[in-house]
Write an enzyme that holds these catalytic residues in place. Structure first.
Site, PDB file in Angstrom:
ATOM      1  N   ASP A 110      18.710  -3.884   6.400  1.00  0.00           N
ATOM      2  CA  ASP A 110      17.393  -4.490   6.272  1.00  0.00           C
ATOM      3  C   ASP A 110      17.449  -5.809   5.506  1.00  0.00           C
ATOM      4  O   ASP A 110      16.946  -6.841   5.971  1.00  0.00           O
ATOM      5  CB  ASP A 110      16.433  -3.539   5.559  1.00  0.00           C
ATOM      6  CG  ASP A 110      16.118  -2.311   6.391  1.00  0.00           C
ATOM      7  OD1 ASP A 110      16.890  -1.991   7.311  1.00  0.00           O
ATOM      8  OD2 ASP A 110      15.094  -1.659   6.109  1.00  0.00           O
ATOM      9  N   ARG A 126      12.276   1.789  -8.737  1.00  0.00           N
ATOM     10  CA  ARG A 126      11.576   0.572  -8.316  1.00  0.00           C
ATOM     11  C   ARG A 126      11.037  -0.262  -9.477  1.00  0.00           C
ATOM     12  O   ARG A 126      11.119  -1.490  -9.434  1.00  0.00           O
ATOM     13  CB  ARG A 126      10.450   0.920  -7.336  1.00  0.00           C
ATOM     14  CG  ARG A 126      10.884   1.500  -5.992  1.00  0.00           C
ATOM     15  CD  ARG A 126      12.297   1.230  -5.642  1.00  0.00           C
ATOM     16  NE  ARG A 126      12.638   1.572  -4.260  1.00  0.00           N
ATOM     17  CZ  ARG A 126      13.862   1.645  -3.804  1.00  0.00           C
ATOM     18  NH1 ARG A 126      14.877   1.426  -4.622  1.00  0.00           N
ATOM     19  NH2 ARG A 126      14.118   1.936  -2.553  1.00  0.00           N
ATOM     20  N   ASP A 138       7.418   2.087  -1.124  1.00  0.00           N
ATOM     21  CA  ASP A 138       8.174   1.135  -1.922  1.00  0.00           C
ATOM     22  C   ASP A 138       7.516  -0.232  -1.975  1.00  0.00           C
ATOM     23  O   ASP A 138       7.619  -0.939  -2.986  1.00  0.00           O
ATOM     24  CB  ASP A 138       9.604   1.016  -1.402  1.00  0.00           C
ATOM     25  CG  ASP A 138      10.498   2.139  -1.891  1.00  0.00           C
ATOM     26  OD1 ASP A 138      10.106   2.819  -2.849  1.00  0.00           O
ATOM     27  OD2 ASP A 138      11.582   2.334  -1.318  1.00  0.00           O
ATOM     28  N   SER A 197      17.991   6.187   7.217  1.00  0.00           N
ATOM     29  CA  SER A 197      17.546   5.303   6.150  1.00  0.00           C
ATOM     30  C   SER A 197      17.840   6.015   4.839  1.00  0.00           C
ATOM     31  O   SER A 197      17.295   7.091   4.579  1.00  0.00           O
ATOM     32  CB  SER A 197      16.041   5.023   6.286  1.00  0.00           C
ATOM     33  OG  SER A 197      15.584   4.260   5.197  1.00  0.00           O
TER      34      SER A 197
END
Length: 405
Positions: free
Chosen positions: A16, A98, A127, A181
């Site tokens: 990505d 995060r 996210d 993923s």
């Protein structure tokens, strides 16, 4: 797109973000700074530097940083003091990483004079919320570029085709089929996509990376003694360890004994249900052991208040509000409660199970003289219980006398 002069990209070097790097160059024509965080994902990160250099990123604009100690010390450990678990199952492994990435990304933006940050989170997931809430909380005027909300590369197959077209190397490429993923850090590894999108499909055994199946775990249990100070594990079997070393050791031992696998359908903040599989061996041990330590050392009402607040705390972490005033207020209360949470917990690891085998503390509120079923030599007058029960029954007795039930 000429209003953006410089952007800091949260860059893993995976599919990505490698596509995003090239896309930012083609669409925004701006200077790019790449930031790769080592949170203990267990992968070699230097290839990310080579990929960035290949696409013309200046060496001084490539940041690859070891944040493992900060991650566990300032994010994972505080969260586990709260016994946080989302929807009864998820130990928040992705969620808690995060806010640290957002914090460091903003710091680099300030340091390099960047006017924007970018991330690889999709427009369907949590996210994007976590990254951007963190960024805005720490730098309100920052511009955020979220490619998944702008481009038309809306499937992993399209990303793979774009990568092939532009000569972007992709690990784990399986012909035309996209890989899972995955997200990994010292707390967990997650798996989404592919066959997992069908909630009825059992994960293939070859998917799991950190743990053996419980069936294949050793036939003999393993005992560990975990030393606590102020609610955090500071030693294993008497050996003093740093926070990151504690979690690394527990991951290794827990994974070898088949601990920490979970298969969850969870409610994303954006409104949809999502199926994911997780391996959190060290975290599973930590949660069980911490509750055992608290059971011995915390006052009843303090412990119950923490349990009442925990789901709210877990939702704040899951939904991206780590930097919010309410999470920080809750953290102050939680941290204050941990002053007496000191001592040792003995756990037994056996075929996917974490079993509490003992606990002891100099701050223990457990009084054997009172709790014993044997003669307590007058430490507790059992006659007192009669009045206690009658007083607590008073409102119900009054209601019953009026014919209400």
């Amino acid at each position: 797109m000429s209003d953006v002069k410089k952007v800091v990209l949260a860059y893993s070097g995976g599919l990505d973000t490698s596509v995003i790097l090239k896309w930012l160059q083609d669409v925004y024509h701006c200077e790019i700074v790449t930031f790769t965080a080592d949170l203990g994902q267990g992968e070699e990160l230097e290839p990310a530097r080579g990929k960035a250099l290949k696409f013309g990123i200046k060496p001084e604009n490539i940041y690859i940083e070891d944040l493992r100690e900060e991650f566990v010390r300032d994010f994972v450990f505080p969260m586990f003091r709260a016994n946080a678990i989302y929807e009864g199952e998820y130990l928040l492994g992705t969620s808690i990483a995060r806010p640290l990435i957002a914090k460091r990304q903003i710091e680099i933006a300030v340091q390099t004079g960047a006017d924007a940050v970018s991330h690889g989170a999709t427009g369907k997931g949590n996210d994007q919320v976590r990254f951007e809430l963190g960024a805005y909380a720490l730098k309100p005027d920052i511009k955020i570029i979220a490619p998944w909300r702008e481009w038309d590369l809306l499937s992993r197959e399209k990303l793979l085709a774009y990568a092939e077209q532009h000569g972007i190397p992709v690990e784990m490429k399986r012909g035309a089929k996209s890989p899972y993923s995955m997200d990994a850090n010292l707390l967990h590894i997650s798996y989404e996509g592919g066959v997992l999108e069908d909630p009825w499909s059992e994960p293939d055994e070859t998917m799991w990376r950190w743990s053996v199946s419980p069936e294949q775990a050793p036939d003999q249990p393993l005992y560990l003694e975990l030393g606590y100070r102020n609610g955090d594990i500071v030693s294993i079997d008497g050996e003093t360890l740093t926070p990151a070393a504690v979690l690394t050791r527990l991951n290794q031992l827990g994974g070898a004994y088949g601990i920490g696998r979970s298969d969850i359908v969870e409610n994303r903040y954006v409104g949809m249900k999502s199926r994911g599989c997780y391996e959190t061996p060290g975290g599973t041990i930590m949660l069980k052991a911490h509750r055992a330590m608290e059971s011995l050392t915390l006052d009843r009402e303090a412990a119950h208040l923490k349990d009442e607040l925990m789901p709210r705390y877990a939702s704040l972490v899951y939904n991206g509000y780590w930097w919010s005033p309410e999470r920080q207020l809750l953290q102050t209360l939680i941290d204050a409660s941990q002053a007496p949470v000191n001592g040792t917990v003995k756990v037994k690891l056996y075929k996917g199970n974490v079993i509490i085998a003992g606990r002891k503390s100099d701050d223990s509120l457990f009084d054997m003289n009172i709790a014993t079923f044997e003669d307590d030599a007058g430490a507790y007058d059992q006659k007192d219980a009669g009045g206690f029960i009658k007083l607590n029954a008073l409102r119900m007795r009054i209601a019953a006398s009026k014919g209400r039930r």
